[in-house]
Design a protein around this motif. Structure first.
Motif, PDB file in Angstrom:
ATOM      1  N   ARG A 155       0.848  -1.189   0.000  1.00 34.87           N
ATOM      2  CA  ARG A 155       0.000   0.000   0.000  1.00 34.87           C
ATOM      3  C   ARG A 155       0.884   1.240   0.000  1.00 34.87           C
ATOM      4  N   ALA A 156       0.572   2.201  -0.862  1.00 33.91           N
ATOM      5  CA  ALA A 156       1.276   3.479  -0.886  1.00 33.91           C
ATOM      6  C   ALA A 156       0.338   4.560  -0.392  1.00 33.91           C
ATOM      7  N   ASP A 157       0.755   5.278   0.628  1.00 35.88           N
ATOM      8  CA  ASP A 157      -0.094   6.282   1.256  1.00 35.88           C
ATOM      9  C   ASP A 157      -0.480   7.377   0.272  1.00 35.88           C
ATOM     10  N   ALA A 158      -1.744   7.771   0.288  1.00 37.56           N
ATOM     11  CA  ALA A 158      -2.241   8.758  -0.667  1.00 37.56           C
ATOM     12  C   ALA A 158      -1.640  10.138  -0.445  1.00 37.56           C
ATOM     13  N   THR A 159      -1.195  10.435   0.776  1.00 40.51           N
ATOM     14  CA  THR A 159      -0.629  11.748   1.075  1.00 40.51           C
ATOM     15  C   THR A 159       0.876  11.788   0.869  1.00 40.51           C
ATOM     16  N   THR A 160       1.580  10.848   1.464  1.00 44.48           N
ATOM     17  CA  THR A 160       3.044  10.861   1.416  1.00 44.48           C
ATOM     18  C   THR A 160       3.618  10.079   0.245  1.00 44.48           C
ATOM     19  N   GLY A 161       2.858   9.137  -0.298  1.00 47.74           N
ATOM     20  CA  GLY A 161       3.360   8.261  -1.343  1.00 47.74           C
ATOM     21  C   GLY A 161       4.229   7.136  -0.823  1.00 47.74           C
ATOM     22  N   GLN A 162       4.419   7.064   0.486  1.00 43.17           N
ATOM     23  CA  GLN A 162       5.294   6.046   1.060  1.00 43.17           C
ATOM     24  C   GLN A 162       4.658   4.660   0.979  1.00 43.17           C
ATOM     25  N   PRO A 163       5.386   3.692   0.370  1.00 42.98           N
ATOM     26  CA  PRO A 163       4.839   2.333   0.260  1.00 42.98           C
ATOM     27  C   PRO A 163       5.231   1.465   1.449  1.00 42.98           C
ATOM     28  N   SER A 164       4.386   0.497   1.756  1.00 43.98           N
ATOM     29  CA  SER A 164       4.667  -0.465   2.810  1.00 43.98           C
ATOM     30  C   SER A 164       3.954  -1.766   2.479  1.00 43.98           C
ATOM     31  N   ILE A 165       4.421  -2.838   3.060  1.00 45.13           N
ATOM     32  CA  ILE A 165       3.792  -4.147   2.865  1.00 45.13           C
ATOM     33  C   ILE A 165       2.642  -4.312   3.847  1.00 45.13           C
ATOM     34  N   MET A 166       1.470  -4.679   3.328  1.00 40.87           N
ATOM     35  CA  MET A 166       0.299  -4.892   4.165  1.00 40.87           C
ATOM     36  C   MET A 166       0.058  -6.362   4.472  1.00 40.87           C
ATOM     37  N   ALA A 167       0.385  -7.242   3.523  1.00 46.41           N
ATOM     38  CA  ALA A 167       0.153  -8.674   3.721  1.00 46.41           C
ATOM     39  C   ALA A 167       1.207  -9.463   2.958  1.00 46.41           C
ATOM     40  N   GLY A 202      -5.706 -19.728  -7.020  1.00 44.12           N
ATOM     41  CA  GLY A 202      -6.832 -19.220  -6.258  1.00 44.12           C
ATOM     42  C   GLY A 202      -7.046 -17.736  -6.468  1.00 44.12           C
ATOM     43  N   ILE A 203      -7.994 -17.210  -5.738  1.00 42.35           N
ATOM     44  CA  ILE A 203      -8.277 -15.789  -5.706  1.00 42.35           C
ATOM     45  C   ILE A 203      -8.067 -15.318  -4.276  1.00 42.35           C
ATOM     46  N   GLY A 204      -7.304 -14.233  -4.130  1.00 45.73           N
ATOM     47  CA  GLY A 204      -7.000 -13.717  -2.811  1.00 45.73           C
ATOM     48  C   GLY A 204      -7.700 -12.396  -2.537  1.00 45.73           C
ATOM     49  N   ARG A 205      -7.805 -12.087  -1.263  1.00 44.67           N
ATOM     50  CA  ARG A 205      -8.447 -10.850  -0.807  1.00 44.67           C
ATOM     51  C   ARG A 205      -7.655 -10.300   0.378  1.00 44.67           C
ATOM     52  N   VAL A 206      -7.389  -9.006   0.365  1.00 44.07           N
ATOM     53  CA  VAL A 206      -6.764  -8.340   1.511  1.00 44.07           C
ATOM     54  C   VAL A 206      -7.627  -7.137   1.886  1.00 44.07           C
ATOM     55  N   SER A 207      -8.078  -7.107   3.123  1.00 47.23           N
ATOM     56  CA  SER A 207      -8.881  -5.991   3.609  1.00 47.23           C
ATOM     57  C   SER A 207      -7.972  -4.814   3.941  1.00 47.23           C
ATOM     58  N   ILE A 208      -8.543  -3.649   4.186  1.00 44.04           N
ATOM     59  CA  ILE A 208      -7.727  -2.456   4.412  1.00 44.04           C
ATOM     60  C   ILE A 208      -6.922  -2.543   5.706  1.00 44.04           C
ATOM     61  N   ASP A 209      -7.276  -3.481   6.606  1.00 40.44           N
ATOM     62  CA  ASP A 209      -6.460  -3.661   7.809  1.00 40.44           C
ATOM     63  C   ASP A 209      -5.368  -4.714   7.608  1.00 40.44           C
ATOM     64  N   GLY A 210      -5.252  -5.258   6.375  1.00 36.38           N
ATOM     65  CA  GLY A 210      -4.189  -6.209   6.072  1.00 36.38           C
ATOM     66  C   GLY A 210      -4.558  -7.674   6.245  1.00 36.38           C
ATOM     67  N   THR A 211      -5.816  -7.974   6.539  1.00 35.11           N
ATOM     68  CA  THR A 211      -6.230  -9.373   6.703  1.00 35.11           C
ATOM     69  C   THR A 211      -6.295 -10.069   5.339  1.00 35.11           C
ATOM     70  N   TYR A 212      -5.609 -11.200   5.235  1.00 41.09           N
ATOM     71  CA  TYR A 212      -5.523 -11.953   3.977  1.00 41.09           C
ATOM     72  C   TYR A 212      -6.426 -13.183   4.028  1.00 41.09           C
ATOM     73  N   THR A 213      -7.222 -13.354   2.971  1.00 39.26           N
ATOM     74  CA  THR A 213      -8.083 -14.522   2.813  1.00 39.26           C
ATOM     75  C   THR A 213      -7.926 -15.008   1.380  1.00 39.26           C
ATOM     76  N   SER A 214      -8.018 -16.322   1.166  1.00 42.73           N
ATOM     77  CA  SER A 214      -7.944 -16.833  -0.209  1.00 42.73           C
ATOM     78  C   SER A 214      -8.911 -17.989  -0.387  1.00 42.73           C
ATOM     79  N   TRP A 215      -9.319 -18.175  -1.641  1.00 40.23           N
ATOM     80  CA  TRP A 215     -10.198 -19.266  -2.025  1.00 40.23           C
ATOM     81  C   TRP A 215      -9.508 -20.069  -3.115  1.00 40.23           C
ATOM     82  N   PRO A 216      -9.371 -21.374  -2.946  1.00 42.78           N
ATOM     83  CA  PRO A 216      -8.654 -22.184  -3.936  1.00 42.78           C
ATOM     84  C   PRO A 216      -9.458 -22.384  -5.214  1.00 42.78           C
ATOM     85  N   LEU A 217      -8.731 -22.556  -6.303  1.00 46.01           N
ATOM     86  CA  LEU A 217      -9.302 -22.927  -7.594  1.00 46.01           C
ATOM     87  C   LEU A 217      -8.714 -24.258  -8.021  1.00 46.01           C
TER      88      LEU A 217
END
Length: 351
Positions: free
Chosen positions: A177-189, A224-239
Motif C-alpha cells: 500500500r502506498a499512502d495517498a498523502t506521502t506516497g510512502q509504500p509499505s507491505i500490508m500482507a 486461487g483468488i485472494g483478498r486483503v482488507s484495508i487492515d491487512g487481513t488476507y483470505t484466499s479461495w482455492p481454484l
C-alpha cells in the motif's frame, strides 16, 4: 533462482512478459542498500516530451492512435473527462491522450527508471504507476514523484483501493500500500511463498478490500483468488489446479471476474466460484466490465463479450497484434492497448 524470484518468469502456459532485466540487475546494485529508505523524489522527469502536437500522431480518425518511440503500451486508465492514460513499458513513461487525440509523454529519469507496468488513476487526478522497484505518481500539475521499493518486493500491478491509497502486488509475493498523502509504500500482507501474483492482477472489490489472482509455483501451492482488507487481513479461495487465473476486475453484478486458462471465472464476495468457457483456440487475456451487465475481455487479436446468459461472442480486431489492455468508454465503446503494435485502438462492438 526459483520461478517466483525471477522477474522474467511468465504465467504457466503463457509466454513470459518482457522484462528489462539488465536494467533491473543494475538497479539492484544501487537500490539494494537503500530498499528500506522510502523517499519521494521529484525532478525534470515530469516534463512532457516536446514536439507532440495536437493530432499529429493520429491515424484513421479516432480508430487508431500511434504512440511514439516503440512504447509497448501496457495498462490503461480512463479519466471521467475522456482523457486516456497509458503505461509505456518500453520507454519508461506515462502517456496522456487527450480527447482531441493530442499525445503527451511523461518520461521518467534514469534514476531507478525502467519499464512502467501498472497504472491507476485516483479521484484527485493523480496517476499512480509501478516501475522496477518503485511506486510513482504523476501529479495533476505534471510533476512525477517516486518512492523506492527494493528487490525482492518488485512492485507490478496497482489499483486505487477503497481508502484512496494505491494498493499493489509484488513479485515476492505480497500486497503493498502506498499512502495517498506521502506516497510512502509499505507491505500490508505477506502471501504464501508457494504462489505468485501475476502482473496486472489486482482490483478493488465492492467490499472495502482489494482482490487479486494467485497461481501456484511450488508443491503445496494452490491456484486461487485472494483478498486483503484495508487492515491487512488476507483470505484466499482455492481454484482447481491448472486454472491459472490472471487479470481480474470488479464486475457489474457485485462479483469479481477474472481470466483463466480456457475461459472466464467469477467469484462472489462470499467465495462462490463459477466458470464460463471460451473457444479453445482463444486464450483470454484482459477483462473489464461493460454495459448492460456484460463482461468484456481480449485475446491476442480479438475482443470478446460474455453476456449475463453466459453466451460468449468474439470479434476480430483488424490489425491487432497483441492486445494488452482494455477499458470501457461510456456509450458502449472501448479503448484497447496493443503492446506490439505500439497503438491504442478505439473499438465499437457491432450492434
Amino acid at each position: 533462482m526459483s520461478p517466483r524470484a525471477d522477474p522474467r518468469r511468465g504465467l504457466a502456459g503463457r509466454a513470459p512478459r518482457p522484462r528489462h532485466w539488465g536494467v533491473a540487475c543494475a538497479a539492484l546494485v544501487v537500490l539494494a542498500l537503500s530498499a528500506a529508505d522510502c523517499r519521494d523524489a521529484s525532478g525534470p522527469a515530469g516534463s512532457p516530451v516536446p514536439g507532440m502536437s495536437a493530432g499529429a500522431l493520429r491515424q484513421g480518425g479516432d480508430s487508431v492512435i500511434t504512440l511514439p518511440g516503440n512504447s509497448a503500451a501496457a495498462s490503461l486508465a480512463l479519466a471521467p473527462d475522456g482523457t486516456l492514460w497509458v503505461a509505456e513499458r518500453a520507454v519508461g513513461g506515462v502517456a496522456r491522450i487527450a480527447p482531441s487525440g493530442t499525445i503527451t509523454q511523461h518520461r521518467l529519469s534514469e534514476r531507478g527508471g525502467g519499464e512502467v507496468s501498472g497504472i491507476a488513476r485516483a479521484g484527485d487526478g493523480t496517476v499512480w504507476f509501478t516501475t522496477i522497484m518503485q511506486i510513482g505518481r504523476l501529479h495533476p500539475d505534471g510533476r512525477i514523484t517516486r518512492a523506492d521499493f527494493g528487490y525482492p518486493e518488485y512492485p507490478e500491478g496497482i489499483t486505487v483501493g477503497p481508502d484512496g491509497a494505491a494498493w499493489f502486488t509484488t513479485l515476492d509475493p505480497a500486497i503493498g500500500r502506498a499512502d495517498a498523502t506521502t506516497g510512502q509504500p509499505s507491505i500490508m500482507a505477506v502471501l504464501p511463498s508457494t504462489i505468485e501474483v501475476p502482473a496486472d492482477s489486482i482490483t478493488t472489490g465492492p467490499d472495502q478490500a482489494v482482490w487479486f489472482s494467485q497461481v501456484a509455483t511450488e508443491p503445496g501451492g494452490s491456484d486461487g483468488i485472494g483478498r486483503v482488507s484495508i487492515d491487512g487481513t488476507y483470505t484466499s479461495w482455492p481454484l482447481p489446479p491448472g486454472t491459472a487465473p490472471h487479470y481480474i476486475t470488479a464486475g457489474p453484478d457485485g462479483a469479481l471476474w477474472f481470466t483463466q486458462r480456457g475461459g472466464i471465472g467469477r467469484i462472489t464476495v462470499r467465495g462462490e466460484v463459477s466458470s464460463f468457457p471460451v473457444p479453445q483456440a482463444e486464450l483470454p487475456n484482459c477483462i473489464a466490465p461493460g454495459p448492460e451487465g456484460t463482461v468484456w475481455f481480449t485475446t491476442a487479436t480479438k475482443v470478446g463479450r460474455l453476456a449475463p446468459s453466459g453466451k460468449v461472442t468474439l470479434w476480430s480486431v483488424p490489425g491487432a497484434v497483441e492486445l494488452s489492455a482494455l477499458v470501457a468508454v461510456p456509450g458502449g465503446r472501448f479503448w484497447l492497448a496493443d503492446s506490439k503494435a505500439d497503438v491504442v485502438r478505439r473499438f465499437s462492438p457491432p450492434r
